[in-house]
Design an enzyme around this catalytic site. Structure first.
Site, PDB file in Angstrom:
ATOM      1  N   GLU A 118      -2.993  -4.478   5.524  1.00 22.83           N
ATOM      2  CA  GLU A 118      -1.742  -5.239   5.482  1.00 22.83           C
ATOM      3  C   GLU A 118      -1.560  -6.088   6.735  1.00 22.83           C
ATOM      4  O   GLU A 118      -1.168  -7.260   6.645  1.00 22.83           O
ATOM      5  CB  GLU A 118      -0.572  -4.275   5.313  1.00 22.83           C
ATOM      6  CG  GLU A 118      -0.538  -3.629   3.936  1.00 22.83           C
ATOM      7  CD  GLU A 118       0.612  -2.651   3.777  1.00 22.83           C
ATOM      8  OE1 GLU A 118       1.522  -2.942   2.977  1.00 22.83           O
ATOM      9  OE2 GLU A 118       0.588  -1.606   4.453  1.00 22.83           O
ATOM     10  N   GLU A 138      -2.699   3.949  -0.319  1.00 27.87           N
ATOM     11  CA  GLU A 138      -1.406   4.637  -0.271  1.00 27.87           C
ATOM     12  C   GLU A 138      -1.117   5.423  -1.548  1.00 27.87           C
ATOM     13  O   GLU A 138      -0.408   6.435  -1.509  1.00 27.87           O
ATOM     14  CB  GLU A 138      -0.282   3.619  -0.025  1.00 27.87           C
ATOM     15  CG  GLU A 138      -0.261   3.021   1.359  1.00 27.87           C
ATOM     16  CD  GLU A 138      -1.104   1.765   1.482  1.00 27.87           C
ATOM     17  OE1 GLU A 138      -0.983   1.061   2.497  1.00 27.87           O
ATOM     18  OE2 GLU A 138      -1.915   1.495   0.557  1.00 27.87           O
TER      19      GLU A 138
END
Length: 273
Positions: A118, A138
């Site tokens: 990210e 995640e």
């Protein structure tokens, strides 16, 4: 010149190049709230230096660029904490990188997983060593990417490939990341540092104002980004209050496969704030 005013990052300056190193090798450079704030402050600091023409963000050591988020910090946190503390910090980092007048180059020298992918995607360009890995794992913790990953990944690689990576949580090689358009370039490990220096010098020699305006114009093409980021943050906050999040993070620390329950009606009445 080396700037060591921070606990989790340090800055090296050479002429017009400022390199920011994430320095938590004991946890593979994973980022907690304090580290995110320090990266943000470091980017702002070097941006105020009139000598700076290009910023490189990388990881200290050979194992990791940013190995992910520091799960130890997240394990017992609620959605309220996420919305009040963590999401504003990552938003500040996004703004520091994207609103910087200078090109920000992610030099991915090792694993860039979860928050590492990210943060790399927040940067203007991404160059990776051949041994680097990318991914949004995640989902294995019962949550979703929560620092812009659902939005930027889809913008870069398309919605189908983004959903594949987010819903499976699988890691991909630097070569595959280049093939799908996630990164600009993959370089052999031996030639990596030389190539980063070469590209940084090329950027530093360019017309600074034109680069800044070009960066702003390209970023403006993501017309729905802010709306998407707000939805991602809201959904992430909800997931922080679920049994599956507790199970996923517990399984991570116990080194076992998680046993996810999925949604059930009695989840509606839970209150962990």
């Amino acid at each position: 010149m080396c700037d060591t005013d921070y606990d989790n990052v340090y800055i090296e300056r050479e002429d017009s190049l400022a390199t920011i190193y994430v320095d938590r090798p004991e946890v593979r450079n994973s980022v907690n709230l304090d580290t995110i704030v320090e990266i943000t402050n470091a980017i702002k600091k070097v941006g105020r230096d009139e000598k700076t023409r290009v910023i490189v963000l990388t990881g200290h050591g050979e194992r990791a660029f940013i190995g992910g988020g520091d799960i130890k910090q997240f394990q017992d946190k609620s959605g309220i904490w996420f919305q009040r503390e963590f999401r504003p910090a990552t938003h500040d980092l996004e703004r520091a990188i994207e609103e910087s007048m200078h090109p920000v180059l992610a030099a991915v020298n090792g694993d860039a997983l979860g928050g590492g992918t990210e943060i790399a995607m927040m940067c203007d360009m991404i160059v990776a060593a051949a041994s680097a890995r990318f991914g949004q794992p995640e989902i294995r913790l019962g949550i979703i990417p929560n620092a812009g990953g659902t939005q930027r990944l889809a913008h870069l690689v398309g919605s189908l490939k983004a959903k594949e990576l987010i819903l499976t949580g699988r890691h991909i090689s630097a070569e595959e990341a280049a093939d799908i358009g996630l990164i600009n370039e993959v370089v052999s490990d031996d030639a990596f540092e030389e190539r980063v220096c070469e590209l940084a010098a090329e950027l530093a020699a360019g017309p600074a104002l034109a680069q800044w305006f070009g960066k702003r114009a390209v970023n403006a093409t993501r017309t729905n980004l802010n709306t998407g980021l707000q939805l991602e943050a809201a959904l992430s906050g909800l997931l922080f209050n679920t049994r599956d999040k507790e199970e996923g993070m517990g399984a991570f620390f116990e080194d076992r496969d998680p046993n996810f329950e999925g949604y059930s009606k009695d989840e509606d009445g839970r209150n962990q704030s």
